[in-house]
Enzyme design. Structure first.
Site, PDB file in Angstrom:
ATOM      1  N   GLY A 231       0.830  -1.205   0.000  1.00 21.07           N
ATOM      2  CA  GLY A 231       0.000   0.000   0.000  1.00 21.07           C
ATOM      3  C   GLY A 231       0.861   1.250   0.000  1.00 21.07           C
ATOM      4  O   GLY A 231       2.066   1.182  -0.235  1.00 21.07           O
ATOM      5  N   ASN A 232       0.250   2.380   0.242  1.00 19.26           N
ATOM      6  CA  ASN A 232       1.014   3.630   0.322  1.00 19.26           C
ATOM      7  C   ASN A 232       0.411   4.528   1.387  1.00 19.26           C
ATOM      8  O   ASN A 232      -0.594   4.188   1.997  1.00 19.26           O
ATOM      9  CB  ASN A 232       1.080   4.313  -1.057  1.00 19.26           C
ATOM     10  CG  ASN A 232      -0.300   4.643  -1.586  1.00 19.26           C
ATOM     11  OD1 ASN A 232      -1.036   5.410  -0.981  1.00 19.26           O
ATOM     12  ND2 ASN A 232      -0.659   4.027  -2.707  1.00 19.26           N
ATOM     13  N   ARG A 233       1.038   5.680   1.600  1.00 14.68           N
ATOM     14  CA  ARG A 233       0.663   6.519   2.746  1.00 14.68           C
ATOM     15  C   ARG A 233      -0.493   7.476   2.471  1.00 14.68           C
ATOM     16  O   ARG A 233      -0.804   8.310   3.305  1.00 14.68           O
ATOM     17  CB  ARG A 233       1.872   7.362   3.171  1.00 14.68           C
ATOM     18  CG  ARG A 233       3.021   6.557   3.715  1.00 14.68           C
ATOM     19  CD  ARG A 233       4.141   7.485   4.141  1.00 14.68           C
ATOM     20  NE  ARG A 233       5.317   6.715   4.508  1.00 14.68           N
ATOM     21  CZ  ARG A 233       5.469   6.122   5.674  1.00 14.68           C
ATOM     22  NH1 ARG A 233       4.529   6.224   6.588  1.00 14.68           N
ATOM     23  NH2 ARG A 233       6.549   5.429   5.932  1.00 14.68           N
ATOM     24  N   SER A 234      -1.132   7.377   1.327  1.00 15.09           N
ATOM     25  CA  SER A 234      -2.198   8.339   1.025  1.00 15.09           C
ATOM     26  C   SER A 234      -3.362   8.212   2.020  1.00 15.09           C
ATOM     27  O   SER A 234      -3.818   7.116   2.310  1.00 15.09           O
ATOM     28  CB  SER A 234      -2.718   8.099  -0.402  1.00 15.09           C
ATOM     29  OG  SER A 234      -3.839   8.910  -0.637  1.00 15.09           O
ATOM     30  N   ALA A 298      -3.582   7.867  -5.078  1.00 10.81           N
ATOM     31  CA  ALA A 298      -2.199   7.395  -5.170  1.00 10.81           C
ATOM     32  C   ALA A 298      -2.283   5.949  -5.664  1.00 10.81           C
ATOM     33  O   ALA A 298      -2.644   5.043  -4.911  1.00 10.81           O
ATOM     34  CB  ALA A 298      -1.533   7.471  -3.808  1.00 10.81           C
TER      35      ALA A 298
END
Ligand code: CTP
Length: 435
Positions: A231-234, A298
């Site tokens: 995943g990512n930090r969005s 993102a």
């Protein structure tokens, strides 16, 4: 405009009296059809007095006029509020056990907007969610409920959106509705918006009235196995602020929501997605009838090549696993290609998250990205562990494909969203010179 206002049997029925007022004060001709249960909360006399029309909930009243056929055929917009869990279920399964459900079945191409209200558990129950999904797949606009205090001591998502928000969404839906398959989109119903009563809406036409805006938000999650993902930090905050600003500007707003840490604003239509491939499918589908698409999500550039159907275990007898990645499609680029191939009149806005490095600074990378993606506007921000992700403030530069001066905007994510929506409105009004 001839509006049918269906009222479900929930405590929020009392708020619908204000919604009815907004419609009638804006000059619309409204017939109210309460369900039997709704009349336990607000009596028929109230609906008759406020609408100026007789009110019934039975197909056996005024049989000589075949009421449900007439109402269903004549309606130019049907609004149902509060749409209770029961009413959503009856509409989704095509039941016809009272005047309102009969009328819904007779509605044909007429745009239908439903504003749900119920306890959080009922809203989140898979049965209700499946019914909402079914209705949306048939073209019904089902708004997200607002979050907040519910009837008892409980609170959470399930509140009826405020009458003004339902009114704005209903006007935007009516104005944006395509009259029949293949026909061009209706011109914005400027008169309807202009006629909006002073308590209901601004006295000037909101800049995006009659337009449909699709916003993607949050971060995609790419599964590795049933319990793990990349995943990512969005956080989704900027995308949600954009959706709220577009709603405020009078648009019909669709939010393609990947993983987010913030609630969805009331009054928008939501499509939940998990992976980049799911987002691609939802975005291509939504773009087909959108005037503006904003890709604020993102999107993971890569996904695991193999997804294990079972949890990946540590094992002493085999080497530790290596994750092979494959590239995800570039959704923004594809949206532009599809738009150009279809010669669609559509504004496409991308976001660029850049850190800059030894090879180039943030703006250099962003300009190259704008050339690569060929979208109309690119909103550029500098990201890093403590910059932008999850924060409440943002600072961006808006680059345009036509090479005009870069525009800076900063402040809260709502301030930045308002600046982006203003810029979009300006681009659209430049594209369509006044007659
Ligand atoms: N985007 C997309 N599809 C992808 C990746 C990104 O549609 N597979 C969109 C994002 O929503 C955003 C824009 O493209 O609007 C730029 O995203 P960004 O992550 O900054 O760019 P990338 O294309 O991923 O380029 P890179 O990571 O190499 O900088």
């Amino acid at each position: 405009m001839r509006i049918v206002l269906g009222v479900g049997g929930g405590i929020a029925a009392y708020k619908v009296a204000s919604l009815l007022r907004l419609f009638t004060e804006a000059g619309h001709d409204v017939t109210v059809i309460p369900t039997e249960a709704a009349t336990r909360f607000v009596g028929v006399a109230t609906w008759e007095a406020l609408s100026g029309h007789p009110v019934s909930n039975s197909v056996f009243d005024a049989v000589h006029t075949v009421n449900h056929v007439r109402l269903g055929h004549e309606a130019e917009l049907i609004v149902v509020a509060p749409a209770t869990a029961d009413l959503l279920a009856r509409a989704a399964t095509g039941q016809a056990d009272d005047l309102l459900t009969n009328t819904l079945l007779m509605a044909g191409d007429c745009p239908v907007l439903m504003a749900p209200a119920m306890h959080t558990e009922m809203w989140q129950h898979p049965a209700t969610q499946a019914n909402v999904e079914t209705l949306r797949s048939r073209g019904v606009t089902v708004l997200e409920p607002a979050s907040g205090r519910l009837t008892g001591a409980d609170s959470g998502p399930g509140r009826l959106p405020e009458p003004e928000a339902i009114f704005t969404a209903a006007m935007a839906l009516a104005a944006a509705t395509v009259p029949s398959a293949g026909a061009p989109a209706a011109e914005p119903d400027v008169d309807a918006v202009l006629a909006a009563g002073p308590s209901a809406a601004p006295s000037v036409v909101p800049p995006l009235a009659g337009l449909t805006v699709t916003v993607s938000a949050g971060g995609t999650r790419e599964p590795l196995d049933p319990v793990r993902f990349l995943g990512n930090r969005s956080s989704g905050k900027q995308g949600v602020a954009l959706a709220a600003a577009a709603l405020e500007a009078g648009a019909r707003v669709r939010l393609l929501a990947a993983h987010m840490e913030v609630p969805v604003p009331a009054g928008v239509e939501v499509v939940q997605v998990e992976t980049a491939l799911e987002l691609r499918k939802a975005a291509l589908h939504a773009a087909a009838d959108s005037n503006v698409v904003i890709m604020a999500a993102a999107v993971a550039d890569f996904r695991p090549a193999d997804v294990s159907g079972t949890k990946i275990k540590k094992r002493d007898d085999v080497a530790d696993p290596v994750i092979n990645l494959v590239r995800n499609p570039d959704i923004l680029r594809e949206l532009v290609e599809v738009r150009d191939a279809a010669s669609r009149d559509q504004l496409i806005v991308g976001f660029a998250a850049e850190t800059g490095d030894a090879g180039g600074d943030v703006l250099e990378y962003a300009r190259a990205k704008l050339r690569r993606k060929a979208c109309d506007l690119l909103v550029v921000n500098q990201v890093g562990r403590d910059l932008v992700f999850g924060e409440d403030t943002n600072s961006v530069v808006i680059l345009s494909r036509d090479g005009s001066e870069p525009q800076e905007a900063s402040g809260s994510k709502s301030d930045v969203a308002a600046a982006v929506i203003d810029r979009i409105s300006a681009e659209l009004s430049r594209a369509v010179p006044p007659a």
